[in-house]
Design a protein around this motif. Structure first.
Motif, mmCIF file in Angstrom:
data_model
loop_
_atom_site.group_PDB
_atom_site.id
_atom_site.type_symbol
_atom_site.label_atom_id
_atom_site.label_comp_id
_atom_site.label_asym_id
_atom_site.label_seq_id
_atom_site.Cartn_x
_atom_site.Cartn_y
_atom_site.Cartn_z
ATOM 1 N N UNK A 214 -7.452 7.612 2.971
ATOM 2 C CA UNK A 214 -6.375 8.609 2.847
ATOM 3 C C UNK A 214 -5.260 8.214 3.804
ATOM 4 N N UNK A 215 -4.036 8.166 3.297
ATOM 5 C CA UNK A 215 -2.921 7.654 4.104
ATOM 6 C C UNK A 215 -2.068 8.789 4.666
ATOM 7 N N UNK A 216 -1.313 8.434 5.689
ATOM 8 C CA UNK A 216 -0.447 9.427 6.331
ATOM 9 C C UNK A 216 0.605 9.950 5.347
ATOM 10 N N UNK B 279 0.839 -1.213 0.000
ATOM 11 C CA UNK B 279 0.000 0.000 0.000
ATOM 12 C C UNK B 279 0.870 1.258 0.000
ATOM 13 N N UNK B 280 1.953 1.211 0.773
ATOM 14 C CA UNK B 280 2.755 2.415 0.988
ATOM 15 C C UNK B 280 3.447 2.910 -0.277
ATOM 16 N N UNK B 281 3.671 1.997 -1.245
ATOM 17 C CA UNK B 281 4.373 2.430 -2.464
ATOM 18 C C UNK B 281 3.432 2.557 -3.672
ATOM 19 N N UNK C 54 -2.761 2.587 8.534
ATOM 20 C CA UNK C 54 -2.067 3.661 7.812
ATOM 21 C C UNK C 54 -2.979 4.846 7.499
ATOM 22 N N UNK C 55 -4.289 4.635 7.664
ATOM 23 C CA UNK C 55 -5.244 5.644 7.167
ATOM 24 C C UNK C 55 -5.449 6.771 8.170
#
Ligand code: ADE
Length: 425
Positions: free
Chosen positions: A330-332, A288-290, A315-316
């Motif tokens: 929406x992620x950090x 998810x992070x990338x 992460x949201x």
């Protein structure tokens, strides 16, 4: 709505939906000629007279035809949903109102309700269980082993359920015959491949109205469902990447013309991710992070375990519903990831599941597997049983006949050649 508060005879959303359900069931029937013929024969022969039968299936127009065929054959049948999000409420209403079949299924039911319905199904003391994913059979074995004595046998619809039954067999707890419907040729070649392929993209399009042409679409898993999904995604103009853990399937995907790479490499490239592996957490935090901002992820495998939504939630910073079956996380890191259908099978959550024409063959297998269990009551060994080849071939023959397609027959000389080892040079 519940019939009586103490001992409900059905639980559906609203019986007033029955008229619409009836119409939709009739429409599906046009594409289900094989099951129709089986139903007509069952009505004459009554193979299930005196048999209590539970079906745990996605409650769709196609499942309605299976339930009607089994009831026509004399079964005392009860239907529950095999997934909290896949029920078509109008179909459930029509089955209760127009066909007198007890149904316990409401689209969007919570997990507690889902498991309560499994218990209601077992309260029916089934002689036959038609399972899709293995939840009823696993619950029976874990919680009500004394009821195994009631069983003639069970049938299993899907790959995930077959994996669970094999694990049960290996653990020595599969003490009754279970028919492997999934692996019949007339099931997985068509349902898993063309059914999943079309209905998955149908669900994604209904949920998002996305143009797939030109998008990078990552198909996670290249089993039969993955093959169908990748094929249809390419057909709509997608630039398809496949990820796999099985080296043979990975070569197949390469030679079918797809790019193959690990998820760590595919994650930053994809616009749309579709999981069809049957395994857990195939998309997880590090992926998810990338991902690109706005990447869309969804699942078409049986259970909602393929996408690690807990990791995504961690992460949201916010989650919002942007369309039906479409949530934006929406992620950090400032980007967003969009999840369709809460990670449940998108083809049944946002669309109507596989088209009737393939379910015709899948459910012909189910109906004939149940008949086979009854005819062979007490004679089958405990464990998984294949659908007999003659049954598989007969379903294919009937389907071709209904499609108006005839094929060649072997000549006597060809039969002789195929049975000979001396000719050949
Ligand atoms: N599984 C996938 N599609 C289905 C359908 N249309 N009906 C029942 N089960 C299904």
């Amino acid at each position: 709505m519940t019939a009586t508060p103490t001992k409900p005879t059905y639980e559906v959303k609203d019986l007033a939906l029955a008229a619409q359900g009836k119409q939709r069931i009739e429409w599906a029937g046009r594409e289900m000629p094989v099951l129709r013929q089986i139903r007509d024969r069952f009505a004459q022969e009554q193979p299930f007279a005196g048999v209590r039968l539970v079906a745990c299936c996605h409650v769709t127009t196609e499942t309605a035809h299976l339930a009607i065929a089994l009831k026509a054959g004399g079964a005392d049948a009860l239907l529950i949903a095999s997934n909290p999000l896949s029920t078509q409420d109008d179909v459930a209403a029509s089955l209760v109102s127009d066909h007198g079949i007890p149904v316990f299924a409401i689209k969007g039911e919570d997990n507690d309700t889902y498991h309560r319905h499994v218990q209601i199904a077992l309260d029916h003391r089934p002689n036959i269980i038609i399972d899709d994913g293995g939840d009823v059979v696993a619950t029976l074995v874990k919680q009500r082993p004394h009821q195994i004595a009631d069983l003639i046998g069970t049938t299993e619809e899907t790959t995930t359920g077959i994996v669970r039954l094999r694990a049960m067999f290996n653990d020595g707890v599969l003490s009754f015959p279970a028919m492997n419907v999934n692996d019949a040729d007339t099931k997985h070649f068509f349902d898993n491949r063309y059914g999943t392929g079309q209905s998955t993209l149908d669900g994604i399009i209904r949920a998002t109205n996305l143009l797939l042409a030109g998008k990078t679409i990552v198909v996670v898993g290249y089993g039969w469902c993955g093959k169908g999904t990748a094929l249809r995604a390419r057909g709509l103009g997608g630039n398809v990447i496949v990820t796999e853990v099985n080296p043979v399937r990975a070569i197949e995907a390469v030679m079918d013309g797809f790019r193959v790479m690990p998820m760590a490499e595919a994650a930053p490239l994809g616009d749309l991710f579709i999981t069809v592996t049957g395994n857990k957490h195939v998309i997880r935090e590090e992926h998810f992070l990338v991902m690109k901002d706005g990447a869309i992820v969804c699942n078409s495998g049986h259970f909602d375990i393929e996408i690690d939504l807990e990791a995504l939630k961690r992460q949201a910073t916010s989650i919002r519903e942007v369309r039906n079956f479409t949530q934006e996380y929406r992620l950090a890191n400032g980007k967003s990831v969009v999840v369709l259908g809460e990670g449940r099978l998108i083809n049944l959550a946002a669309a109507e599941g596989h088209p009737s024409a393939v379910m015709d063959m899948s459910f012909a297998n189910q109906a004939l597997a149940c008949e086979y269990l009854v005819k062979n009551k007490g004679k089958l060994e405990p464990g998984l049983h294949s659908i007999p080849t003659e049954v598989d071939q007969e379903i294919a023959r009937l389907k071709l006949q209904a499609m108006g397609i005839s094929i060649d027959q072997l000549t006597p000389a060809q039969v002789e050649y195929l049975n000979s080892w001396t000719s050949g040079t």
